[in-house]
Design an enzyme around this catalytic site. Structure first.
Site, PDB file in Angstrom:
ATOM      1  N   ASP A  67      40.508  79.169   0.642  1.00  0.00           N
ATOM      2  CA  ASP A  67      40.761  77.840   1.196  1.00  0.00           C
ATOM      3  C   ASP A  67      39.534  77.247   1.871  1.00  0.00           C
ATOM      4  O   ASP A  67      38.513  77.901   2.047  1.00  0.00           O
ATOM      5  CB  ASP A  67      41.928  77.900   2.194  1.00  0.00           C
ATOM      6  N   ASN A 135      52.923  82.581  11.270  1.00  0.00           N
ATOM      7  CA  ASN A 135      54.124  81.993  10.668  1.00  0.00           C
ATOM      8  C   ASN A 135      54.326  82.465   9.232  1.00  0.00           C
ATOM      9  O   ASN A 135      55.168  81.938   8.511  1.00  0.00           O
ATOM     10  CB  ASN A 135      54.076  80.465  10.730  1.00  0.00           C
ATOM     11  N   HIS A 137      51.928  82.454   6.838  1.00  0.00           N
ATOM     12  CA  HIS A 137      51.124  81.819   5.803  1.00  0.00           C
ATOM     13  C   HIS A 137      50.094  82.789   5.230  1.00  0.00           C
ATOM     14  O   HIS A 137      49.604  83.681   5.920  1.00  0.00           O
ATOM     15  CB  HIS A 137      50.468  80.520   6.292  1.00  0.00           C
ATOM     16  N   GLU A 142      51.582  77.190   3.825  1.00  0.00           N
ATOM     17  CA  GLU A 142      52.426  77.167   5.010  1.00  0.00           C
ATOM     18  C   GLU A 142      53.909  77.271   4.628  1.00  0.00           C
ATOM     19  O   GLU A 142      54.280  77.082   3.461  1.00  0.00           O
ATOM     20  CB  GLU A 142      52.189  75.851   5.774  1.00  0.00           C
TER      21      GLU A 142
END
Length: 243
Positions: A67, A135, A137, A142
Site C-alpha cells: 500500500d 481492527n 485490517h 479495512e
C-alpha cells in the site's frame, strides 16, 4: 494455519526473517510482497544483517508493497516508498527498478489498475509479509461489507488514522485515503507470513484467526489460505492460550 510463538519482538523478527530468507535462497528471483509499519522493522533489520554478512543476495529479487498513502510522493518521509528505502532497499543489493510501491500521487483509478497489472506481470507473489491492524485490517483493507478483490483506494477508518498518527507530527497530517493491494492478490500468494506483537494485538489475533471469516475482520480471510504462518510474541498470543 501455523502459529509460531516467540519470546519477544526480537525472536519474532528473526523467525519471520528466516522464512523470507529461505524463500530468497530457494528462488533467487522470487517475488516478495512486503509490508510497512512498526511490526516488520525488526524483520528487515535482520535481513540486512544477514545480507551484510554475505548470507543473502537480493540482486534478482522483485518486490511489491501492499500500500501507499494517497497524495504522498515517494520522497516524502511519511510515504511507504520512503519507508521501504530507509528500512530495507537502501541497505541491500536489490535493484530498485524491481521494487514496486503504488504511486500515491497518481490518479486513483488508473494507478490501482496499473498496480494489478504489475502484480500479474510478475506472475504473482511467492511470499507475502503482512502485519495486522487493531481492527483486523491487512494492507489497508479495512472492515467492510465485502472483501475487496483488487487494488483500490480506501478511506481509512478513524482507528487506523489514530494508530498511524504516532508517525506524524500531529493527527491532522495523517492522510485519510490510501491505495492498497486487494484481497485477491494477497490470497493468491503462495505463502503468507503474518508478524504480530504486543498484548494490544491479542484480542484481534484471537478474533481474526479463531473467529468467523467475515469482511468485518479482513484478516479472517487468511483462515482460508493453504499456507499461512502467524509469527507472534507471547503477549500477542496470550488469548490463544486462554490466559
Amino acid at each position: 494455519m501455523k502459529f509460531v510463538e516467540c519470546r519477544d519482538y526480537e525472536e519474532m523478527s528473526r523467525r519471520a526473517a528466516h522464512l523470507i530468507a529461505a524463500c530468497v535462497l530457494m528462488d533467487p528471483d522470487c517475488v516478495l510482497g512486503l509490508a510497512t509499519g512498526s511490526s516488520p522493522i525488526g524483520t528487515y533489520d535482520t535481513l540486512i544483517e544477514w545480507y551484510e554478512r554475505g548470507d543473502l543476495d537480493f540482486s534478482k529479487v522483485k518486490t511489491v508493497n501492499l500500500d501507499e498513502y494517497q497524495g504522498l510522493s515517494g520522497d516524502n518521509p511519511q510515504s511507504y516508498r520512503y519507508f521501504m528505502n530507509t528500512h530495507l532497499f537502501d541497505h541491500v543489493n536489490i535493484d530498485k527498478n524491481n521494487t514496486n510501491v503504488p504511486d500515491g500521487r497518481a490518479d486513483a483509478q488508473a494507478e490501482c489498475a496499473r498496480y494489478d497489472r504489475v502484480i500479474e506481470a510478475l506472475g504473482g507473489i511467492n511470499l507475502q509479509l503482512l502485519g495486522l491492524g487493531h481492527n483486523g485490517h491487512i494492507g489497508f483493507n479495512e472492515p467492510a461489507e465485502v472483501f475487496p478483490k483488487d487494488t483500490h483506494c480506501v478511506a481509512l477508518t478513524q482507528s487506523t488514522i489514530d494508530a498511524n498518527s504516532r508517525l506524524f507530527d500531529n493527527i491532522d497530517e495523517v492522510p485519510r485515503f490510501a491505495y492498497t493491494m486487494g484481497i485477491r492478490s494477497i490470497m493468491a500468494a503462495k505463502k503468507i507470513v503474518v508478524v504480530v506483537s504486543g498484548e494490544d494485538k491479542s484480542e484481534i489475533v484471537r478474533t481474526a484467526f479463531t473467529g468467523p471469516v467475515t469482511p468485518q475482520v479482513p484478516a479472517s480471510i487468511l483462515q482460508m489460505h493453504p499456507d499461512v504462518t502467524i509469527v507472534g510474541d507471547r503477549a500477542a498470543f496470550s488469548l490463544l492460550r486462554g490466559n
